[in-house]
Design a protein around this motif. Structure first.
Motif, PDB file in Angstrom:
ATOM      1  N   ASN A 105      -7.696  24.729   3.763  1.00  0.00           N
ATOM      2  CA  ASN A 105      -7.390  24.033   2.513  1.00  0.00           C
ATOM      3  C   ASN A 105      -8.609  23.253   2.033  1.00  0.00           C
ATOM      4  O   ASN A 105      -8.894  22.157   2.522  1.00  0.00           O
ATOM      5  CB  ASN A 105      -6.190  23.100   2.717  1.00  0.00           C
ATOM      6  CG  ASN A 105      -5.716  22.496   1.401  1.00  0.00           C
ATOM      7  OD1 ASN A 105      -6.342  22.661   0.366  1.00  0.00           O
ATOM      8  ND2 ASN A 105      -4.597  21.808   1.456  1.00  0.00           N
ATOM      9  N   PHE A 106      -9.306  23.793   1.042  1.00  0.00           N
ATOM     10  CA  PHE A 106     -10.481  23.122   0.506  1.00  0.00           C
ATOM     11  C   PHE A 106     -10.125  22.086  -0.552  1.00  0.00           C
ATOM     12  O   PHE A 106     -11.011  21.529  -1.198  1.00  0.00           O
ATOM     13  CB  PHE A 106     -11.455  24.155  -0.073  1.00  0.00           C
ATOM     14  CG  PHE A 106     -12.263  24.864   0.974  1.00  0.00           C
ATOM     15  CD1 PHE A 106     -13.474  24.366   1.392  1.00  0.00           C
ATOM     16  CD2 PHE A 106     -11.789  26.026   1.559  1.00  0.00           C
ATOM     17  CE1 PHE A 106     -14.219  25.013   2.368  1.00  0.00           C
ATOM     18  CE2 PHE A 106     -12.527  26.677   2.530  1.00  0.00           C
ATOM     19  CZ  PHE A 106     -13.742  26.177   2.943  1.00  0.00           C
ATOM     20  N   GLU A 107      -8.849  21.853  -0.752  1.00  0.00           N
ATOM     21  CA  GLU A 107      -8.408  20.798  -1.669  1.00  0.00           C
ATOM     22  C   GLU A 107      -7.856  19.605  -0.902  1.00  0.00           C
ATOM     23  O   GLU A 107      -7.280  18.694  -1.498  1.00  0.00           O
ATOM     24  CB  GLU A 107      -7.343  21.348  -2.628  1.00  0.00           C
ATOM     25  CG  GLU A 107      -7.851  22.467  -3.534  1.00  0.00           C
ATOM     26  CD  GLU A 107      -9.055  22.036  -4.363  1.00  0.00           C
ATOM     27  OE1 GLU A 107      -9.052  20.896  -4.850  1.00  0.00           O
ATOM     28  OE2 GLU A 107      -9.994  22.837  -4.506  1.00  0.00           O
ATOM     29  N   SER A 108      -8.004  19.590   0.410  1.00  0.00           N
ATOM     30  CA  SER A 108      -7.471  18.483   1.204  1.00  0.00           C
ATOM     31  C   SER A 108      -8.215  17.192   0.889  1.00  0.00           C
ATOM     32  O   SER A 108      -9.383  17.197   0.492  1.00  0.00           O
ATOM     33  CB  SER A 108      -7.560  18.796   2.698  1.00  0.00           C
ATOM     34  OG  SER A 108      -8.911  18.893   3.109  1.00  0.00           O
ATOM     35  N   PHE A 166      -4.625  11.069   2.292  1.00  0.00           N
ATOM     36  CA  PHE A 166      -3.873  11.033   3.542  1.00  0.00           C
ATOM     37  C   PHE A 166      -3.869   9.622   4.127  1.00  0.00           C
ATOM     38  O   PHE A 166      -2.834   9.115   4.563  1.00  0.00           O
ATOM     39  CB  PHE A 166      -4.475  12.005   4.551  1.00  0.00           C
ATOM     40  CG  PHE A 166      -3.941  11.846   5.947  1.00  0.00           C
ATOM     41  CD1 PHE A 166      -2.743  12.435   6.309  1.00  0.00           C
ATOM     42  CD2 PHE A 166      -4.616  11.086   6.892  1.00  0.00           C
ATOM     43  CE1 PHE A 166      -2.230  12.278   7.593  1.00  0.00           C
ATOM     44  CE2 PHE A 166      -4.119  10.927   8.174  1.00  0.00           C
ATOM     45  CZ  PHE A 166      -2.926  11.520   8.526  1.00  0.00           C
ATOM     46  N   ALA A 167      -5.042   8.968   4.138  1.00  0.00           N
ATOM     47  CA  ALA A 167      -5.146   7.621   4.701  1.00  0.00           C
ATOM     48  C   ALA A 167      -4.318   6.628   3.897  1.00  0.00           C
ATOM     49  O   ALA A 167      -3.684   5.725   4.461  1.00  0.00           O
ATOM     50  CB  ALA A 167      -6.610   7.190   4.732  1.00  0.00           C
ATOM     51  N   ARG A 168      -4.307   6.793   2.579  1.00  0.00           N
ATOM     52  CA  ARG A 168      -3.518   5.889   1.730  1.00  0.00           C
ATOM     53  C   ARG A 168      -2.034   5.995   2.059  1.00  0.00           C
ATOM     54  O   ARG A 168      -1.335   4.975   2.219  1.00  0.00           O
ATOM     55  CB  ARG A 168      -3.753   6.215   0.252  1.00  0.00           C
ATOM     56  CG  ARG A 168      -3.055   5.260  -0.716  1.00  0.00           C
ATOM     57  CD  ARG A 168      -3.117   5.768  -2.140  1.00  0.00           C
ATOM     58  NE  ARG A 168      -2.332   6.978  -2.324  1.00  0.00           N
ATOM     59  CZ  ARG A 168      -1.008   6.981  -2.444  1.00  0.00           C
ATOM     60  NH1 ARG A 168      -0.305   5.848  -2.371  1.00  0.00           N
ATOM     61  NH2 ARG A 168      -0.358   8.118  -2.620  1.00  0.00           N
ATOM     62  N   PRO A 172      -9.905   3.234   4.387  1.00  0.00           N
ATOM     63  CA  PRO A 172     -11.236   3.853   4.392  1.00  0.00           C
ATOM     64  C   PRO A 172     -11.722   4.230   5.787  1.00  0.00           C
ATOM     65  O   PRO A 172     -12.393   5.248   5.952  1.00  0.00           O
ATOM     66  CB  PRO A 172     -12.119   2.763   3.772  1.00  0.00           C
ATOM     67  CG  PRO A 172     -11.193   1.989   2.885  1.00  0.00           C
ATOM     68  CD  PRO A 172      -9.883   1.974   3.620  1.00  0.00           C
ATOM     69  N   ALA A 173     -11.370   3.428   6.785  1.00  0.00           N
ATOM     70  CA  ALA A 173     -11.792   3.734   8.159  1.00  0.00           C
ATOM     71  C   ALA A 173     -11.115   5.001   8.672  1.00  0.00           C
ATOM     72  O   ALA A 173     -11.737   5.831   9.353  1.00  0.00           O
ATOM     73  CB  ALA A 173     -11.485   2.563   9.087  1.00  0.00           C
ATOM     74  N   ILE A 174      -9.836   5.178   8.352  1.00  0.00           N
ATOM     75  CA  ILE A 174      -9.120   6.389   8.759  1.00  0.00           C
ATOM     76  C   ILE A 174      -9.716   7.617   8.066  1.00  0.00           C
ATOM     77  O   ILE A 174      -9.962   8.650   8.695  1.00  0.00           O
ATOM     78  CB  ILE A 174      -7.621   6.257   8.428  1.00  0.00           C
ATOM     79  CG1 ILE A 174      -6.960   5.211   9.336  1.00  0.00           C
ATOM     80  CG2 ILE A 174      -6.912   7.605   8.560  1.00  0.00           C
ATOM     81  CD1 ILE A 174      -5.520   4.914   8.995  1.00  0.00           C
ATOM     82  N   ALA A 175      -9.949   7.509   6.759  1.00  0.00           N
ATOM     83  CA  ALA A 175     -10.516   8.631   6.009  1.00  0.00           C
ATOM     84  C   ALA A 175     -11.883   9.014   6.558  1.00  0.00           C
ATOM     85  O   ALA A 175     -12.211  10.207   6.690  1.00  0.00           O
ATOM     86  CB  ALA A 175     -10.618   8.272   4.529  1.00  0.00           C
ATOM     87  N   LYS A 207      -0.100  23.129  -0.551  1.00  0.00           N
ATOM     88  CA  LYS A 207      -0.787  21.863  -0.793  1.00  0.00           C
ATOM     89  C   LYS A 207      -0.827  20.976   0.444  1.00  0.00           C
ATOM     90  O   LYS A 207      -1.423  19.917   0.427  1.00  0.00           O
ATOM     91  CB  LYS A 207      -0.121  21.113  -1.947  1.00  0.00           C
ATOM     92  CG  LYS A 207      -0.310  21.809  -3.297  1.00  0.00           C
ATOM     93  CD  LYS A 207       0.223  20.953  -4.431  1.00  0.00           C
ATOM     94  CE  LYS A 207      -0.016  21.629  -5.777  1.00  0.00           C
ATOM     95  NZ  LYS A 207       0.491  20.812  -6.911  1.00  0.00           N
ATOM     96  N   SER A 208      -0.168  21.401   1.506  1.00  0.00           N
ATOM     97  CA  SER A 208      -0.144  20.584   2.714  1.00  0.00           C
ATOM     98  C   SER A 208      -1.350  20.884   3.585  1.00  0.00           C
ATOM     99  O   SER A 208      -1.778  22.018   3.694  1.00  0.00           O
ATOM    100  CB  SER A 208       1.134  20.853   3.506  1.00  0.00           C
ATOM    101  OG  SER A 208       2.254  20.422   2.777  1.00  0.00           O
ATOM    102  N   SER A 209      -1.892  19.841   4.210  1.00  0.00           N
ATOM    103  CA  SER A 209      -3.060  20.011   5.066  1.00  0.00           C
ATOM    104  C   SER A 209      -2.826  19.476   6.464  1.00  0.00           C
ATOM    105  O   SER A 209      -3.575  19.789   7.366  1.00  0.00           O
ATOM    106  CB  SER A 209      -4.261  19.282   4.468  1.00  0.00           C
ATOM    107  OG  SER A 209      -4.605  19.830   3.235  1.00  0.00           O
ATOM    108  N   VAL A 210      -1.836  18.628   6.643  1.00  0.00           N
ATOM    109  CA  VAL A 210      -1.662  17.939   7.910  1.00  0.00           C
ATOM    110  C   VAL A 210      -0.255  18.162   8.431  1.00  0.00           C
ATOM    111  O   VAL A 210       0.715  18.056   7.696  1.00  0.00           O
ATOM    112  CB  VAL A 210      -1.880  16.420   7.737  1.00  0.00           C
ATOM    113  CG1 VAL A 210      -1.767  15.727   9.080  1.00  0.00           C
ATOM    114  CG2 VAL A 210      -3.221  16.156   7.093  1.00  0.00           C
ATOM    115  N   ILE A 211      -0.160  18.504   9.712  1.00  0.00           N
ATOM    116  CA  ILE A 211       1.145  18.660  10.329  1.00  0.00           C
ATOM    117  C   ILE A 211       1.106  18.090  11.734  1.00  0.00           C
ATOM    118  O   ILE A 211       0.046  17.898  12.313  1.00  0.00           O
ATOM    119  CB  ILE A 211       1.589  20.141  10.401  1.00  0.00           C
ATOM    120  CG1 ILE A 211       0.572  20.956  11.223  1.00  0.00           C
ATOM    121  CG2 ILE A 211       1.744  20.740   9.034  1.00  0.00           C
ATOM    122  CD1 ILE A 211       1.010  22.383  11.437  1.00  0.00           C
TER     123      ILE A 211
END
Length: 237
Positions: A123-126, A131-133, A148-151, A204-208
């Motif tokens: 996924n190049f739109e991730s 995600f961090a927000r 910001p630290a997580i990102a 649209k999902s990138s994280v599981i």
């Protein structure tokens, strides 16, 4: 903007970039001069002209009231990391598995975060910042520096994976020419269950999170006391 191709297999290389919507370089600084230390992490657009690096160093030293010698050291460190990233940009890379593990083990001020999940390299739109927000919103984390630290931690790990995939592509080319090269080690165990986010959550999902690991790898967020923070910082000094 022209979409980027998916990383589908070892045999289909693409040009080096981080698998996120914004191809930003994670920059990490840890500089000490005459007993004074400056540490920071941030992202940088590799397309920015090099003249911005010097300006950034001068502004940082001025704003933080650091000694003048820090200007040269900050500029050199940033430039070196940018040059390393740019040197890979036209090179082929392979990825192998679609999903790679991302681990968080961070302390930001008084907040301690531990988590583990899988990230979709196709996924190049991730968006690590988005995600961090959402992560901070869902876990009711109030410190504005945590997001910001997580990102950054996610981007730094994705960058390392992309760099490793360049080496994988080189080894593949060497082996095809009939010369014996180092054995390629996949990013995850062979025969493991690689999850397909397209089937589970849509494109649209990138994280599981692996269902069998929900209890084991539930996000951990602790708020540390002043005494605990002081003890950690004393060990890190």
């Amino acid at each position: 903007m022209k979409p980027y191709p998916a990383w589908s297999s070892y045999k289909t290389p693409v040009k080096f970039r981080i698998p996120t919507a914004e191809n930003l370089v994670p920059i990490r600084l840890d500089i000490e001069i005459d007993g004074q230390r400056y540490r920071d992490t941030f992202t940088w657009n590799p397309s920015d002209p090099d003249s911005v690096v010097s300006l950034f160093a001068k502004c940082t030293v001025k704003d933080l009231k650091l000694p003048p010698p820090f200007v040269t050291q900050i500029a050199q460190s940033v430039q070196s990391q940018l040059n390393e990233f740019r040197s890979l940009e036209r090179q082929d890379m392979h990825t192998g598995e679609k999903m790679v593990p991302i681990k968080l083990d961070l302390r930001v001020n008084h907040t301690l975060i531990k988590d583990q999940f899988l990230w979709d390299l196709n996924n190049f739109e991730s968006d690590p910042e988005e995600f961090a927000r959402i992560f901070c919103e869902d876990l009711e984390i109030e410190d504005p520096e945590v997001g910001p630290a997580i990102a950054f931690a996610i981007r730094e790990q994705l960058c390392e994976i992309a760099i490793q995939s360049v080496a994988s592509a080189r080894e593949s080319r060497v082996n095809k020419k009939g010369r014996r090269g180092p054995e390629h080690l996949p990013l995850s165990k062979p025969g493991g269950n690689v999850l397909d986010t397209m089937k589970l959550f849509g494109n649209k999902s990138s994280v599981i999170r692996k269902r069998r690991e929900w209890d084991l790898y539930e996000p951990i967020v602790d708020i540390l006391s002043n005494e605990e923070v002081d003890a950690i910082e004393a060990r890190e000094a």
